[in-house]
Write a protein that holds these residues in place. Structure first.
Motif, PDB file in Angstrom:
ATOM      1  N   GLY A 222     -28.993 -15.056   8.522  1.00  0.00           N
ATOM      2  CA  GLY A 222     -28.761 -16.486   8.652  1.00  0.00           C
ATOM      3  C   GLY A 222     -27.423 -16.852   9.242  1.00  0.00           C
ATOM      4  N   ARG A 223     -26.525 -15.892   9.360  1.00  0.00           N
ATOM      5  CA  ARG A 223     -25.200 -16.165   9.925  1.00  0.00           C
ATOM      6  C   ARG A 223     -24.954 -15.379  11.219  1.00  0.00           C
ATOM      7  N   PHE A 224     -25.431 -14.155  11.284  1.00  0.00           N
ATOM      8  CA  PHE A 224     -25.229 -13.298  12.460  1.00  0.00           C
ATOM      9  C   PHE A 224     -26.543 -13.178  13.217  1.00  0.00           C
ATOM     10  N   THR A 225     -26.428 -13.090  14.536  1.00  0.00           N
ATOM     11  CA  THR A 225     -27.590 -12.894  15.397  1.00  0.00           C
ATOM     12  C   THR A 225     -27.301 -11.787  16.399  1.00  0.00           C
ATOM     13  N   ILE A 226     -28.173 -10.796  16.408  1.00  0.00           N
ATOM     14  CA  ILE A 226     -28.041  -9.711  17.382  1.00  0.00           C
ATOM     15  C   ILE A 226     -28.959  -9.985  18.565  1.00  0.00           C
ATOM     16  N   SER A 227     -28.488  -9.651  19.749  1.00  0.00           N
ATOM     17  CA  SER A 227     -29.296  -9.809  20.950  1.00  0.00           C
ATOM     18  C   SER A 227     -28.892  -8.708  21.930  1.00  0.00           C
ATOM     19  N   ARG A 228     -29.676  -8.560  22.973  1.00  0.00           N
ATOM     20  CA  ARG A 228     -29.354  -7.524  23.943  1.00  0.00           C
ATOM     21  C   ARG A 228     -29.835  -7.908  25.321  1.00  0.00           C
ATOM     22  N   ASP A 229     -29.163  -7.340  26.312  1.00  0.00           N
ATOM     23  CA  ASP A 229     -29.544  -7.486  27.709  1.00  0.00           C
ATOM     24  C   ASP A 229     -29.859  -6.084  28.205  1.00  0.00           C
ATOM     25  N   ASN A 230     -31.133  -5.753  28.285  1.00  0.00           N
ATOM     26  CA  ASN A 230     -31.523  -4.395  28.636  1.00  0.00           C
ATOM     27  C   ASN A 230     -31.111  -4.027  30.068  1.00  0.00           C
ATOM     28  N   ALA A 231     -31.074  -5.001  30.947  1.00  0.00           N
ATOM     29  CA  ALA A 231     -30.672  -4.722  32.328  1.00  0.00           C
ATOM     30  C   ALA A 231     -29.208  -4.273  32.395  1.00  0.00           C
ATOM     31  N   LYS A 232     -28.412  -4.735  31.445  1.00  0.00           N
ATOM     32  CA  LYS A 232     -26.988  -4.385  31.404  1.00  0.00           C
ATOM     33  C   LYS A 232     -26.671  -3.352  30.337  1.00  0.00           C
TER      34      LYS A 232
ATOM     35  N   THR B  28     -26.485  -3.698  27.245  1.00  0.00           N
ATOM     36  CA  THR B  28     -25.459  -4.345  26.437  1.00  0.00           C
ATOM     37  C   THR B  28     -26.086  -5.015  25.223  1.00  0.00           C
ATOM     38  N   VAL B  29     -25.409  -4.872  24.100  1.00  0.00           N
ATOM     39  CA  VAL B  29     -25.836  -5.530  22.872  1.00  0.00           C
ATOM     40  C   VAL B  29     -24.737  -6.491  22.430  1.00  0.00           C
ATOM     41  N   TYR B  30     -25.150  -7.606  21.859  1.00  0.00           N
ATOM     42  CA  TYR B  30     -24.233  -8.641  21.417  1.00  0.00           C
ATOM     43  C   TYR B  30     -24.439  -8.916  19.927  1.00  0.00           C
ATOM     44  N   LEU B  31     -23.388  -9.370  19.277  1.00  0.00           N
ATOM     45  CA  LEU B  31     -23.496  -9.819  17.897  1.00  0.00           C
ATOM     46  C   LEU B  31     -22.781 -11.165  17.800  1.00  0.00           C
ATOM     47  N   GLN B  32     -23.570 -12.214  17.661  1.00  0.00           N
ATOM     48  CA  GLN B  32     -23.012 -13.546  17.455  1.00  0.00           C
ATOM     49  C   GLN B  32     -22.778 -13.726  15.963  1.00  0.00           C
ATOM     50  N   MET B  33     -21.527 -13.949  15.594  1.00  0.00           N
ATOM     51  CA  MET B  33     -21.141 -14.032  14.191  1.00  0.00           C
ATOM     52  C   MET B  33     -20.686 -15.457  13.913  1.00  0.00           C
ATOM     53  N   ASN B  34     -21.482 -16.170  13.121  1.00  0.00           N
ATOM     54  CA  ASN B  34     -21.166 -17.558  12.772  1.00  0.00           C
ATOM     55  C   ASN B  34     -20.853 -17.679  11.296  1.00  0.00           C
ATOM     56  N   ASN B  35     -20.188 -18.772  10.937  1.00  0.00           N
ATOM     57  CA  ASN B  35     -19.845 -19.031   9.542  1.00  0.00           C
ATOM     58  C   ASN B  35     -19.200 -17.798   8.899  1.00  0.00           C
ATOM     59  N   LEU B  36     -18.206 -17.282   9.570  1.00  0.00           N
ATOM     60  CA  LEU B  36     -17.572 -16.055   9.086  1.00  0.00           C
ATOM     61  C   LEU B  36     -16.843 -16.274   7.774  1.00  0.00           C
ATOM     62  N   LYS B  37     -16.874 -15.249   6.943  1.00  0.00           N
ATOM     63  CA  LYS B  37     -16.258 -15.284   5.626  1.00  0.00           C
ATOM     64  C   LYS B  37     -15.177 -14.197   5.536  1.00  0.00           C
ATOM     65  N   PRO B  38     -14.189 -14.376   4.660  1.00  0.00           N
ATOM     66  CA  PRO B  38     -13.163 -13.331   4.515  1.00  0.00           C
ATOM     67  C   PRO B  38     -13.751 -11.948   4.234  1.00  0.00           C
ATOM     68  N   GLU B  39     -14.854 -11.896   3.522  1.00  0.00           N
ATOM     69  CA  GLU B  39     -15.458 -10.596   3.220  1.00  0.00           C
ATOM     70  C   GLU B  39     -16.120  -9.940   4.429  1.00  0.00           C
ATOM     71  N   ASP B  40     -16.204 -10.652   5.543  1.00  0.00           N
ATOM     72  CA  ASP B  40     -16.698 -10.046   6.781  1.00  0.00           C
ATOM     73  C   ASP B  40     -15.601  -9.252   7.489  1.00  0.00           C
ATOM     74  N   THR B  41     -14.385  -9.369   7.009  1.00  0.00           N
ATOM     75  CA  THR B  41     -13.272  -8.640   7.615  1.00  0.00           C
ATOM     76  C   THR B  41     -13.505  -7.143   7.559  1.00  0.00           C
ATOM     77  N   ASP B  42     -13.409  -6.511   8.739  1.00  0.00           N
ATOM     78  CA  ASP B  42     -13.664  -5.076   8.817  1.00  0.00           C
ATOM     79  C   ASP B  42     -13.523  -4.619  10.260  1.00  0.00           C
ATOM     80  N   VAL B  43     -13.664  -3.330  10.462  1.00  0.00           N
ATOM     81  CA  VAL B  43     -13.827  -2.778  11.807  1.00  0.00           C
ATOM     82  C   VAL B  43     -15.322  -2.662  12.080  1.00  0.00           C
TER      83      VAL B  43
END
Length: 117
Positions: free
Chosen positions: A65-75, A77-92
């Motif tokens: 409900g907060r993160f969305t993964i998507s990809r462009d197969n031609a490139k 490339t994978v993306y991660l859209q991170m919304n409504n971030l919380k302090p506990e999302d802090t990480d590598v």
């Protein structure tokens, strides 16, 4: 061998958004899985989200409900859209790649996400 180049991490305030990107190159085959894991000190890599070539997705419960993964197969490339971030999302965050049916997993070097006011 597969090389992964990540970008998009940084510092954001709680409630903010970030978008991570990861481009794969090298021995990239059509049937693959790409995604993101997180690496916390003293812990094993923890799944965030993955997506197959055919767009089948898996998410950790904590990001649904907060993160969305998507990809462009031609490139490759994978993306991660991170919304409504919380302090506990802090990480590598590590980019992940696997050619389906093959043994090797590939990991990016990581991009740091810090959520703090």
């Amino acid at each position: 061998q597969v090389q992964l180049v990540e970008s998009g991490g940084g510092l954001v305030q709680p409630g903010g958004s970030l978008r991570l990107s990861c481009a794969a190159s090298g021995s990239v085959f059509r049937l693959n899985v790409m995604g993101w894991y997180r690496l916390s000190p003293g812990k094993l890599n923890e799944l965030v989200a993955t997506m197959t070539y055919h767009n089948s997705t898996t998410y950790a419960d904590s990001v649904k409900g907060r993160f969305t993964i998507s990809r462009d197969n031609a490139k490759n490339t994978v993306y991660l859209q991170m919304n409504n971030l919380k302090p506990e999302d802090t990480d590598v965050y590590l980019c992940y790649y696997k050619n389906m049916g093959y043994v090797n997993d590939y990991w990016g070097q990581g991009t740091r996400v810090t959520v703090s006011s």
